[in-house]
Design an enzyme around this catalytic site. Sequence first.
Site, PDB file in Angstrom:
ATOM      1  N   GLY A 381      41.162  42.007  44.195  1.00  0.00           N
ATOM      2  CA  GLY A 381      40.631  43.032  45.071  1.00  0.00           C
ATOM      3  C   GLY A 381      39.462  43.779  44.467  1.00  0.00           C
ATOM      4  N   SER A 382      39.371  45.057  44.818  1.00  0.00           N
ATOM      5  CA  SER A 382      38.162  45.843  44.549  1.00  0.00           C
ATOM      6  C   SER A 382      37.892  46.127  43.081  1.00  0.00           C
ATOM      7  CB  SER A 382      38.237  47.170  45.310  1.00  0.00           C
ATOM      8  OG  SER A 382      38.280  46.944  46.703  1.00  0.00           O
ATOM      9  N   THR A 383      38.810  45.800  42.191  1.00  0.00           N
ATOM     10  CA  THR A 383      38.538  46.019  40.772  1.00  0.00           C
ATOM     11  C   THR A 383      37.345  45.195  40.291  1.00  0.00           C
ATOM     12  OG1 THR A 383      40.329  44.441  40.374  1.00  0.00           O
ATOM     13  CG2 THR A 383      40.830  46.762  40.031  1.00  0.00           C
ATOM     14  N   VAL A 384      36.994  44.115  41.016  1.00  0.00           N
ATOM     15  CA  VAL A 384      35.861  43.289  40.582  1.00  0.00           C
ATOM     16  C   VAL A 384      34.528  43.859  41.069  1.00  0.00           C
ATOM     17  CG1 VAL A 384      37.326  41.227  40.684  1.00  0.00           C
ATOM     18  CG2 VAL A 384      35.792  41.733  42.587  1.00  0.00           C
ATOM     19  N   LYS A 385      34.551  44.949  41.798  1.00  0.00           N
ATOM     20  CA  LYS A 385      33.309  45.470  42.371  1.00  0.00           C
ATOM     21  C   LYS A 385      32.309  45.923  41.315  1.00  0.00           C
ATOM     22  CE  LYS A 385      35.210  46.772  46.889  1.00  0.00           C
ATOM     23  NZ  LYS A 385      35.662  47.869  47.774  1.00  0.00           N
TER      24      LYS A 385
END
Length: 684
Positions: A381-385
């Site tokens: 999810g958004s942790t890779v943003k």
Amino acid sequence: MKTKDNKKKNHVPIRINALFLSVFFLFSVLVLRLGYVQIVKGEEYKRDAYLTENVTTKLDAPRGKMFDANYRVVVDNEPVFSITYTRTQEADAEQRYKLALKLADLIDKDFEELTERDKKDYFIFLNEKEVESRLSKEEKKDTPPEELYDLMLQKVKQEDIDSFTDKELEVLAIKSEMDRGYTLSPQRIKVGASEKEIALISEHLPELEGVDIKPDAERSYPYGNSFRDIFGQVKQIPKSRMDYYTARGNDRNDMVGTSFLEEQYESLLRGTKSKIKYVTDKMGNPVGDPVEEDGARGSDLILTVDMDLQQEVEKVVEDKLKDAIRGKFAYDNNKLNSAYVVMMNPNTGEILSMAAKKYDRKTGKFTDIPFGNVYDSYAMGSTVKGATVLTGLKEGVIKPNTIIYDAPLTFGDSRPLKSHENMGPVDAIEALERSSNVYMWHIAMRLAGYDYSNKRFKENKVQDAFNILRNSYSQFGLGVPTGIDLPSEATGYNTGMSNELSQAMFFSIGQFDTYTPMQMAQYVSTIANGGLRMQPHLLKEVREPSVDPNKLGKLLYRFEPDVLNRIEMKPSEIAVVQKGFYEVMHGNAGTAAWKFRNKDYNPAGKTGTAEIDKATGVVNKTLIGYAPYENPEVAFAVVVPNIKEGNTNSEIAEGVLDAYFSMKKEGIPTKPGTKDKDQIQESR
């Protein structure tokens, strides 16, 4: 004149008689000596004539110990007794079988590791004529002799091997161990025999030819099951890896590390074997007593993990997971059963803690699965943003001050794609703080050559967008090996390529490829330290073994931090993401600020949610970060798969960071029966 001649004649017989007497005496001595050699010493010299050169066998020496980062023993050697069998040249399979029958009445032997092939071989051994009768005349005639046994194996049916009783399998397990050994080389039949078994074997030793009881060592774990799976196992060489080990000089009956650290550092941990020298006759049977030479214990390993912290982290994970599974969200979280945590030093790559728990709903118990941090992978999810923003900055599709209007996106099918809320105009830092999907999607669209304002491609470069994002992510350790010092690791699941723009967009928000918790920890460490991807490692030092428990052995090796690569982004661009991560935990709209805003250790990080099942609402919740923000000393990754309700990811992250900084502030207490670093002197 005559008188003088007579005197000369009288002297000649006297000399001849003296000569004859001397010769007779010498011959008498020679005959007596020959008689003594032939009659008295004949058998002894005959045996000596048949002797061969010395035969040397070896026994494993105790393995090196393992210590935690504070020099406390975490893997030790416990003295035990082993039942061994030493095979002679004359001992055939039938004799070993009869001996195994006797031993099965005296000891308990585990048979869980027997393979189907073991059981088929055993069935043929017991029922050779019956199996041969299953071969047709044509098969017997047309099958080459060297292939006949393989054909017989095929004739053994499943019901044949299923018919074995536990007792028969126990006999097979004992015989299998006996068959593995070399001639005159003691082969362990059972390690850690009980007092009762030792007494029974001792009582029957005269009828158990080749069987003996020998002192041995077995691994012990002062901290119980904590981190035990990562320490690894020590077993006899598995049949599947026999060629690998024998090619490297191991004997077939060696005890070796078969998993994790025991396997990774086998060459350091194994000691110098003790030697047993035999003199044998032509038949290979030993003559006289063997001569033994002592071996030496293997080198000791100092690990990077702090066992006090490890146990605290394990407790936090179990407590928070239990609350989510059994608490007020129990009904909604019926798919939830595990959680993962990795903590590492972002500047050196040292693994400080690596914990994971799995809940069994049938038994109501938790199991330690720390290895899941390197083998299990999930959509994060958004942790890779953070990586997405840095990719956009590097490729020039955005700038640090680029503002994008966060509003629902619509395409041909009119289905809106949106963030968790409509945010309006946001820059890169605020996009990270509030976790804007739309901002990341615009980065992906621009990389793919899509002009959203005109709803058309300027140039269709969707696959290029995939390649750019995937290659960029790999600089942080996402989708590639982290290099952790374990025998193997997973690299996540590469979902491949797609020509669909929407898939590239989902890739940019962490809902396409999958990654391991260890990869996420390396990724956030790279951001924390300013762009250096450090090799994560569990080994800190190697030392000579010390016989004095209050002293460390001489330092042989110290692991130096290893920079695997430097990411291609500029320091000013990395600073943008670092600021965005700070705002996540401190900003007015930060997605984790409600939990971390007032922490005195001043953390930074990024939350993530990856949709797993849209129909049920089940997601993966993640949280990565580091602290303190200005001078990071600990980075972490938390992964909670298959959860629906609650903020277990944030609660676990808070718990482990609180534990780390609390222990740092208060000092680490010495466990009972262990030695603190300050109490141990170092050998010079």
